[in-house]
Every structure is written in C-alpha cells, then in structure tokens.
Design a protein around this motif. Structure first.
Motif, mmCIF file in Angstrom:
data_model
loop_
_atom_site.group_PDB
_atom_site.id
_atom_site.type_symbol
_atom_site.label_atom_id
_atom_site.label_comp_id
_atom_site.label_asym_id
_atom_site.label_seq_id
_atom_site.Cartn_x
_atom_site.Cartn_y
_atom_site.Cartn_z
ATOM 1 N N GLN A 1 47.459 47.616 70.412
ATOM 2 C CA GLN A 1 47.798 48.010 69.520
ATOM 3 C C GLN A 1 48.038 48.308 67.631
ATOM 4 O OE1 GLN A 1 52.093 46.519 70.356
ATOM 5 N NE2 GLN A 1 52.105 46.453 68.337
ATOM 6 N N SER A 2 48.218 49.731 67.398
ATOM 7 C CA SER A 2 48.123 49.524 65.851
ATOM 8 C C SER A 2 49.079 49.196 65.280
ATOM 9 C CB SER A 2 46.877 51.094 65.597
ATOM 10 O OG SER A 2 48.749 52.065 66.453
ATOM 11 N N ILE A 3 48.606 49.090 64.031
ATOM 12 C CA ILE A 3 49.968 48.633 63.615
ATOM 13 C C ILE A 3 49.823 49.151 62.537
ATOM 14 C CG2 ILE A 3 50.885 46.529 61.701
ATOM 15 C CD1 ILE A 3 48.561 44.422 63.836
ATOM 16 N N PRO A 4 51.024 49.816 61.941
ATOM 17 C CA PRO A 4 51.453 51.200 60.581
ATOM 18 C C PRO A 4 52.063 50.206 59.910
ATOM 19 C CG PRO A 4 53.320 51.126 63.234
ATOM 20 C CD PRO A 4 52.763 50.144 63.527
ATOM 21 N N GLY A 5 51.455 50.542 58.551
ATOM 22 C CA GLY A 5 51.221 50.101 57.159
ATOM 23 C C GLY A 5 50.693 48.830 57.156
ATOM 24 N N ARG B 1 52.255 53.875 65.533
ATOM 25 C CA ARG B 1 52.635 52.586 66.636
ATOM 26 C C ARG B 1 51.492 53.237 67.942
ATOM 27 N NH1 ARG B 1 53.055 47.468 66.309
ATOM 28 N NH2 ARG B 1 54.841 48.270 64.835
ATOM 29 N N VAL B 2 50.326 52.943 67.963
ATOM 30 C CA VAL B 2 49.681 53.585 68.897
ATOM 31 C C VAL B 2 49.205 52.471 70.166
ATOM 32 C CG1 VAL B 2 48.164 54.489 70.315
ATOM 33 C CG2 VAL B 2 48.748 55.461 67.857
ATOM 34 N N PRO C 1 50.015 61.585 66.022
ATOM 35 C CA PRO C 1 50.520 62.341 64.619
ATOM 36 C C PRO C 1 49.698 62.267 63.867
ATOM 37 C CG PRO C 1 52.551 62.353 65.847
ATOM 38 C CD PRO C 1 51.350 61.179 67.335
ATOM 39 N N GLY C 2 48.693 62.578 63.207
ATOM 40 C CA GLY C 2 48.017 62.285 62.044
ATOM 41 C C GLY C 2 46.372 62.075 62.167
ATOM 42 N N MET C 3 45.992 62.005 63.114
ATOM 43 C CA MET C 3 44.454 61.721 63.541
ATOM 44 C C MET C 3 44.471 63.669 63.674
ATOM 45 S SD MET C 3 44.043 58.700 66.308
ATOM 46 C CE MET C 3 42.090 59.624 66.716
ATOM 47 N N GLY C 4 43.868 63.719 62.966
ATOM 48 C CA GLY C 4 43.645 65.877 62.807
ATOM 49 C C GLY C 4 42.288 65.926 63.305
ATOM 50 N N SER D 1 36.090 63.886 57.714
ATOM 51 C CA SER D 1 35.512 65.254 58.581
ATOM 52 C C SER D 1 36.787 66.351 58.623
ATOM 53 C CB SER D 1 35.461 64.980 60.196
ATOM 54 O OG SER D 1 35.542 64.713 60.965
ATOM 55 N N GLU D 2 37.960 65.990 59.160
ATOM 56 C CA GLU D 2 39.438 66.745 59.009
ATOM 57 C C GLU D 2 40.098 66.021 58.533
ATOM 58 O OE1 GLU D 2 39.413 69.048 62.962
ATOM 59 O OE2 GLU D 2 37.730 68.359 62.836
ATOM 60 N N GLU D 3 41.082 67.377 58.154
ATOM 61 C CA GLU D 3 43.015 66.778 57.755
ATOM 62 C C GLU D 3 43.897 66.770 58.979
ATOM 63 O OE1 GLU D 3 43.508 64.502 55.437
ATOM 64 O OE2 GLU D 3 41.544 64.714 54.719
ATOM 65 N N PRO D 4 44.238 66.262 59.497
ATOM 66 C CA PRO D 4 44.417 64.872 58.376
ATOM 67 C C PRO D 4 43.747 63.384 59.336
ATOM 68 C CG PRO D 4 46.361 64.962 59.821
ATOM 69 C CD PRO D 4 45.725 66.306 60.239
ATOM 70 N N ASN D 5 44.027 62.623 58.051
ATOM 71 C CA ASN D 5 42.721 61.540 58.997
ATOM 72 C C ASN D 5 43.784 60.568 58.551
ATOM 73 O OD1 ASN D 5 40.399 60.256 59.609
ATOM 74 N ND2 ASN D 5 40.020 59.913 57.180
ATOM 75 N N GLU D 6 44.395 60.361 59.450
ATOM 76 C CA GLU D 6 45.509 58.600 59.421
ATOM 77 C C GLU D 6 44.550 57.989 60.428
ATOM 78 O OE1 GLU D 6 48.823 59.164 59.901
ATOM 79 O OE2 GLU D 6 49.552 60.987 58.250
ATOM 80 N N PRO D 7 44.030 56.866 59.722
ATOM 81 C CA PRO D 7 43.493 56.550 60.807
ATOM 82 C C PRO D 7 44.403 55.141 61.865
ATOM 83 C CG PRO D 7 43.816 55.056 58.889
ATOM 84 C CD PRO D 7 44.041 56.660 58.658
ATOM 85 N N LEU D 8 43.200 54.641 62.646
ATOM 86 C CA LEU D 8 44.548 53.935 63.385
ATOM 87 C C LEU D 8 43.582 52.227 63.185
ATOM 88 C CD1 LEU D 8 44.369 55.182 67.161
ATOM 89 C CD2 LEU D 8 46.270 55.212 64.899
ATOM 90 N N ASN D 9 44.264 51.124 62.713
ATOM 91 C CA ASN D 9 43.379 50.348 62.439
ATOM 92 C C ASN D 9 44.619 49.501 63.604
ATOM 93 O OD1 ASN D 9 42.331 50.190 60.047
ATOM 94 N ND2 ASN D 9 44.001 50.749 59.129
ATOM 95 N N SER D 10 44.058 49.085 64.751
ATOM 96 C CA SER D 10 44.316 47.551 64.949
ATOM 97 C C SER D 10 43.974 46.254 65.977
ATOM 98 C CB SER D 10 44.155 48.739 66.659
ATOM 99 O OG SER D 10 44.427 49.899 66.551
#
Length: 187
Positions: free
Chosen positions: A37-41, A48-49, A129-132, A169-178
């Motif tokens: 599970q990814s953790i928002p913030g 949250r994935v 959303p956020g993964m470009g 490499s592309e926008e947006p580039n919001e990571p998933l930290n899990s």
C-alpha cells in the motif's frame, strides 16, 4: 616499463590459477505473495494505491562464507519478476523486473535474516492519477527472514519499502512510496 615488470613477475604464477566457473549448485528459486500500500504524504505521494503482489525470484550466490560471528553470511543477487495486481483506486496491474543485492546472515542455520536493495523497470497498466507515464522505474530495500523447513525449502517473510516513479521523464511525476509485506517459499 612498470607494466612489463609486473607481467614478468606474475608470469610464473599464472599456471596455478584456476578459471572461475559459474556455480549454480547453491542457487534457488522462490515464489512470494503479499500485500502493498502506498502512503499519501510520504514524500510526494498523493494517492493510496493498494496491490496484491506475486513475485517469482531467482537467487544466485556470489560470495559464500563471509565474515565471522553473528554477521557471518553470504552475498547473493536476486532477480525478480513481480506482478502487482492493483485493487484500488483502479483494478489493473503493473509488471516489472528487479535486480537486488542481498546479504544473508547464516550464524543460525534455521533462522537466517537478510537485507536487500536494488531496483529495475516497471510497466503500469493502471490508471493512477499523478503517474504521468506507463513505463516507470522502481527502487526498493528491505529486510527478511528465511526459516529452513527442510534442506530443500525455506519459508520467507519480508518487509519492503518500494518506490515507483518515472524519474521526471514525463509530467506529472507523483511517485508511489509503498510498504509491502510478502510471504513465500523457496524450492
């Protein structure tokens, strides 16, 4: 001149050297499954994935009998083929390939803790959303326990930090930290 002298001094010793052979006698395969599970913030993560994970692993020993005492162990390379089944916010999947360095502590023959880290490419079919980008990279590190069931099989338990992003490499580039918890079996 110095190079010539070095070759001349080592020439008599070359006939006693043995060629290194790719030894697979102590290698193993494994299958792991678990939940992540990814953790928002956490860093720039906003979504949250949740994933159900299935990982096929090949473990190749590189150096054996390192150290002494409690830190005695071996170094290995793990090649993993993970499939992450995304169950929230989208129902889809991500597939990848991981190259991980691992150190296993062998002071106790029944319970062997290990540390690992590395990464590789990840292709995402999920619409997060956020993964470009669909083609991303990942890095991860964690710790695990290997419990010897019998001489041929070990039970595995792991906790991992797992980061996925497209590296800008592309926008947006919001990571998933899990965070991931995995259980498995070697064969």
């Amino acid at each position: 001149m110095l190079l010539f002298f070095l070759v001349l001094c080592t020439f008599p010793h070359t006939d006693s050297a043995e060629a290194a052979v790719f030894d697979t006698s102590q290698d193993s395969w494994g299958v792991l499954g678990g939940y992540g599970q990814s953790i928002p913030g956490w860093g720039d993560t906003t979504q949250r994935v949740e994933t159900i994970d299935l990982v096929l692993r090949y473990n190749h020993r590189i150096f054996d009998n390192l150290g002494s005492g409690w830190y005695r162990g071996y170094h290995s390379i793990l090649l993993e083929l993970p499939v992450h089944f995304v169950v929230s916010p989208d129902v889809s999947s991500m597939v990848g390939m991981n190259f991980l360095a691992c150190y296993t502590f062998t002071a106790n023959q029944d319970i062997r803790p290990y540390l690992f880290g590395g990464g590789g490419p990840v292709y995402s079919f999920a619409d997060v959303p956020g993964m470009g980008s669909e083609l991303n990279g990942n890095y991860q590190f964690g710790l695990g326990l290997s419990y010897g069931i019998n001489p041929d099989h070990d039970f595995l338990f792991e906790l991992r930090y797992h980061h996925i992003s497209n590296g800008g490499s592309e926008e947006p580039n919001e990571p998933l930290n899990s965070v991931k918890a995995l259980f498995g079996l070697t064969f």
